[in-house]
Design an enzyme around this catalytic site. Structure first.
Site, PDB file in Angstrom:
ATOM      1  N   ASP A   1       0.861  -1.177   0.000  1.00  7.53           N
ATOM      2  CA  ASP A   1       0.000   0.000   0.000  1.00  7.53           C
ATOM      3  C   ASP A   1       0.901   1.232   0.000  1.00  7.53           C
ATOM      4  OD1 ASP A   1      -2.335   1.721   0.572  1.00  7.53           O
ATOM      5  OD2 ASP A   1      -1.460   1.852   2.579  1.00  7.53           O
TER       6      ASP A   1
ATOM      7  N   ASP B   1      -0.201   5.089   0.730  1.00 13.90           N
ATOM      8  CA  ASP B   1      -0.451   6.153   1.693  1.00 13.90           C
ATOM      9  C   ASP B   1      -0.275   5.676   3.131  1.00 13.90           C
ATOM     10  OD1 ASP B   1      -1.065   7.653  -0.498  1.00 13.90           O
ATOM     11  OD2 ASP B   1      -3.235   7.628  -0.191  1.00 13.90           O
TER      12      ASP B   1
ATOM     13  N   THR C   1      -2.496   0.906  -4.752  1.00 12.43           N
ATOM     14  CA  THR C   1      -2.983   2.117  -4.116  1.00 12.43           C
ATOM     15  C   THR C   1      -4.215   2.682  -4.798  1.00 12.43           C
ATOM     16  OG1 THR C   1      -2.395   4.438  -3.639  1.00 12.43           O
ATOM     17  CG2 THR C   1      -1.321   3.409  -5.533  1.00 12.43           C
TER      18      THR C   1
ATOM     19  N   LYS D   1      -8.514  -3.675  -4.383  1.00  8.66           N
ATOM     20  CA  LYS D   1      -7.072  -3.938  -4.308  1.00  8.66           C
ATOM     21  C   LYS D   1      -6.802  -5.439  -4.371  1.00  8.66           C
ATOM     22  CE  LYS D   1      -5.206   0.044  -1.809  1.00  8.66           C
ATOM     23  NZ  LYS D   1      -4.398   0.461  -0.638  1.00  8.66           N
TER      24      LYS D   1
ATOM     25  N   ASP E   1      -1.109  -0.172   6.130  1.00  6.50           N
ATOM     26  CA  ASP E   1      -1.378   0.466   7.423  1.00  6.50           C
ATOM     27  C   ASP E   1      -2.857   0.431   7.774  1.00  6.50           C
ATOM     28  OD1 ASP E   1      -2.584   3.656   7.027  1.00  6.50           O
ATOM     29  OD2 ASP E   1      -1.960   2.510   5.286  1.00  6.50           O
TER      30      ASP E   1
END
Length: 316
Positions: A69, A71, A176, A221, A244
């Protein structure tokens, strides 16, 4: 999209638009990677490689890959906000719209999670801004924006984790909700294999202001990773994924080696319950179970030239 549609069995957690977004991301990611292979193969590695890769990932396991990922996993903050700042500087839009981007970024930082409503707001803002512009124009500007606003916000620890996979001869992909063009620039500048991102529709090289499917978020995703794995011959139980956000649990659950990086509260709880590996670079804290030695955190990210050459040769 028909070329990849038969490769991806659909899951109950994914809507038809999620599947479309995931498959579009996989196709766009593969296309952009193939276009850059000759340039990467001709380049040279410039990073300091004094630190050797750790024992994990398994060296030479070409059936494994790593999915990151972006961000708050690879980069502090949201890529779309930093991109928006760069466009504002170049007078693509007015101060009112910049304030909107700022609010979205502030929410991201304070809440520490990816809120779907705010992500849709950011998506709609970005689409309205780029509508009518040429893809090539935004790609060129994106290179400048990376240097101005993103390069200094890469987490060194996560960068080293990606390097460990590259050093082991594995492909490393960003996955992402950011536009695939922005994600591709970041992946290339970090020496990664490629990027899967949200695909904006373009006709004749000009953005229409519409998406292909939906933003690459949540179940989409996982669909993108599944499509890419089928196309590249990866075995998902040998692959690793890093994120995250609890929104990425579908992607993390898809692979055999899930990692929670700088996790939000929900992901931390989920990861601990399932005994997933955890690492938090925001405070220097480490969970009891860490999959890759801390020494990996001091290595710089190389260009990934060797992995790119191997991939290029296999595709020829």
């Amino acid at each position: 999209m028909a070329a990849l549609g038969w490769l991806t069995p659909r899951r109950r957690s994914a809507t038809a638009r999620s599947v479309l977004a995931g498959e579009a991301a996989a196709e766009a990611g593969l296309k952009s990677t193939q276009e850059s292979q000759d340039a990467l193969a001709a380049g040279t590695t410039t990073a300091d490689d004094a630190d050797r890769a750790p024992d994990f990932p398994v060296f030479g396991d070409a059936r494994a890959a790593a999915f990151f990922d972006l961000d708050n996993t690879v980069m502090q903050g949201a890529a779309i906000f930093h991109f928006g700042r760069g466009l504002y500087k170049r007078k693509f839009f007015q101060r009112r719209e910049l304030a909107r981007f700022a609010w979205q970024q502030a929410w991201f930082r304070l809440a520490g999670v990816e809120d779907p409503e705010h992500m849709q707001d950011a998506r709609d803002s970005a689409l309205s801004i780029v509508k009518g512009h040429r893809v090539s124009e935004l790609m060129s500007i994106g290179e400048e924006i990376y240097d101005e606003y993103m390069a200094d916000r890469i987490w060194p620890g996560t960068r080293a984790l990606a390097q460990a996979h590259l050093d082991a001869g594995q492909q490393v992909w960003l996955v992402t909700a950011a536009p695939v063009e922005t994600a591709t620039i970041i992946a290339r500048r970090l020496g990664l294999t490629g990027a899967l991102g949200t695909v904006a529709e373009s006709v004749g090289g000009v953005y229409t202001g519409k998406l292909v499917g939906e933003p690459l978020h949540g179940p989409a995703k996982a669909e993108a990773v599944r499509a890419l794995a089928a196309a590249e011959g990866f075995e998902l139980d040998r692959c690793a994924a890093y994120s995250d956000s609890h929104n990425d649990i579908p992607m993390l659950s898809l692979v055999g080696h899930p990692y929670a990086i700088n996790p939000d509260a929900k992901l931390r709880k989920h990861a601990r319950r399932l005994d997933w590996r955890l690492r938090d670079y925001r405070t220097g804290r480490k969970a009891a179970k860490v999959g890759i030695p801390a020494a990996a955190g001091v290595g710089a990210l190389a260009g990934g030239t060797a992995a790119a050459v191997a991939l290029h040769r296999r595709r020829r």
